[in-house]
Design a protein around this motif. Structure first.
Motif, PDB file in Angstrom:
ATOM      1  N   GLY A  21       3.277 -11.723   3.158  1.00 34.75           N
ATOM      2  CA  GLY A  21       3.669 -10.486   2.499  1.00 34.75           C
ATOM      3  C   GLY A  21       2.489  -9.784   1.858  1.00 34.75           C
ATOM      4  O   GLY A  21       2.338  -8.567   1.963  1.00 34.75           O
TER       5      GLY A  21
ATOM      6  N   ALA B  37       8.063  -1.556   3.627  1.00 38.04           N
ATOM      7  CA  ALA B  37       6.929  -2.379   4.044  1.00 38.04           C
ATOM      8  C   ALA B  37       5.699  -1.535   4.348  1.00 38.04           C
ATOM      9  O   ALA B  37       4.573  -1.922   4.039  1.00 38.04           O
ATOM     10  CB  ALA B  37       7.306  -3.216   5.266  1.00 38.04           C
TER      11      ALA B  37
ATOM     12  N   ALA C 272       7.468  -7.117   3.259  1.00 40.90           N
ATOM     13  CA  ALA C 272       6.276  -7.117   4.117  1.00 40.90           C
ATOM     14  C   ALA C 272       6.279  -8.330   5.048  1.00 40.90           C
ATOM     15  O   ALA C 272       5.894  -8.232   6.223  1.00 40.90           O
ATOM     16  CB  ALA C 272       5.014  -7.097   3.264  1.00 40.90           C
TER      17      ALA C 272
ATOM     18  N   GLY D  98       0.375  -8.576   4.675  1.00 41.14           N
ATOM     19  CA  GLY D  98       1.071  -7.614   5.524  1.00 41.14           C
ATOM     20  C   GLY D  98       0.951  -7.939   7.001  1.00 41.14           C
ATOM     21  O   GLY D  98       1.256  -7.112   7.854  1.00 41.14           O
TER      22      GLY D  98
ATOM     23  N   GLU E 251       8.507  -6.568  -2.661  1.00 43.11           N
ATOM     24  CA  GLU E 251       7.395  -6.095  -1.808  1.00 43.11           C
ATOM     25  C   GLU E 251       6.953  -7.170  -0.821  1.00 43.11           C
ATOM     26  O   GLU E 251       6.825  -6.912   0.375  1.00 43.11           O
ATOM     27  CB  GLU E 251       6.203  -5.678  -2.686  1.00 43.11           C
ATOM     28  CG  GLU E 251       6.471  -4.493  -3.563  1.00 43.11           C
ATOM     29  CD  GLU E 251       6.142  -3.160  -2.902  1.00 43.11           C
ATOM     30  OE1 GLU E 251       5.351  -3.148  -1.956  1.00 43.11           O
ATOM     31  OE2 GLU E 251       6.695  -2.155  -3.356  1.00 43.11           O
ATOM     32  N   ASP E 252       6.668  -8.393  -1.318  1.00 43.44           N
ATOM     33  CA  ASP E 252       6.166  -9.450  -0.442  1.00 43.44           C
ATOM     34  C   ASP E 252       7.193  -9.873   0.600  1.00 43.44           C
ATOM     35  O   ASP E 252       6.853 -10.102   1.765  1.00 43.44           O
ATOM     36  CB  ASP E 252       5.738 -10.680  -1.258  1.00 43.44           C
ATOM     37  CG  ASP E 252       4.408 -10.482  -1.960  1.00 43.44           C
ATOM     38  OD1 ASP E 252       3.712  -9.490  -1.660  1.00 43.44           O
ATOM     39  OD2 ASP E 252       4.062 -11.322  -2.812  1.00 43.44           O
TER      40      ASP E 252
END
Length: 197
Positions: free
Chosen positions: A23, A167, A105, A26, A101-102
């Protein structure tokens, strides 16, 4: 000598670390050493538990899916109506734990990797079918089977699309993602009902 009972704890630490590392980066461009360091174990121990980075990645996808399933089942138990079931599924997919977020992603990286990994592709196919089936189970009593499948397909596509937008960090989502998908569902249900005699 290994400590008894540590294997499940270390395996979870490694799958969590893999999700965080992927994450944060990415992409799948992380090493077993990167992941092991995040998990606080040696790369040798990571290889001992998972054999290869690919096996660890597959285990990480399974862990994400298992956590999502546990959260979904718990939310569905609290739903009192078919429409409530649909809302519960949507809310779980955008909960802070799932929509971080992580995690988002990592999901995107897993989807990209699925082109080259049959095990990951299979797991993501199962996820897609399960999401569709869960949505249809709530929608069918409201609009019938055919329309439920069509509306569920659109809602699932919106969920996936909102994950992709988050993402890619392309300007963000302009509105609350739950509200966007709920609005789609409500509009579709109203449209179907307006066409009925």
């Amino acid at each position: 000598m290994p400590k008894i009972g540590m294997e499940p704890i270390r395996r979870k630490a490694l799958t969590d670390a893999a999700i965080e590392a992927i994450g944060a980066r990415g992409s799948m461009d992380v090493t077993m050493s990167d992941i092991a360091t995040r998990a606080g174990v040696s790369p040798a121990l990571a290889h001992h538990y998972f054999g290869s980075k690919q096996e660890l990645i597959v285990a990480s996808v399974r862990a994400l899916l298992a956590e999502l399933r546990i959260d979904t089942v718990a939310a569905l138990k609290k739903a009192r109506t078919p429409r409530g079931r649909v809302s519960a599924i949507i809310a779980v997919n955008f909960s802070p734990k799932q929509f971080s977020e992580d995690t988002v992603a990592a999901w995107l990286a897993f989807y990209v990797d699925a082109h080259n990994s049959a095990p990951i592709r299979k797991l993501l196919t199962i996820y897609g079918r399960r999401l569709h089936s869960d949505l249809v189970s709530g929608l069918s009593p409201l609009v019938g089977g055919y329309e439920a499948a069509r509306i569920a397909e659109g809602a699932a596509a919106m969920i996936d699309g909102l994950y992709i937008r988050k993402a890619l960090r392309t300007g963000g989502v302009l509105a609350d993602p739950v509200m966007l998908v709920e609005d789609h569902i409500e509009t579709q249900i109203a449209s179907v009902r307006s066409l009925r005699p």
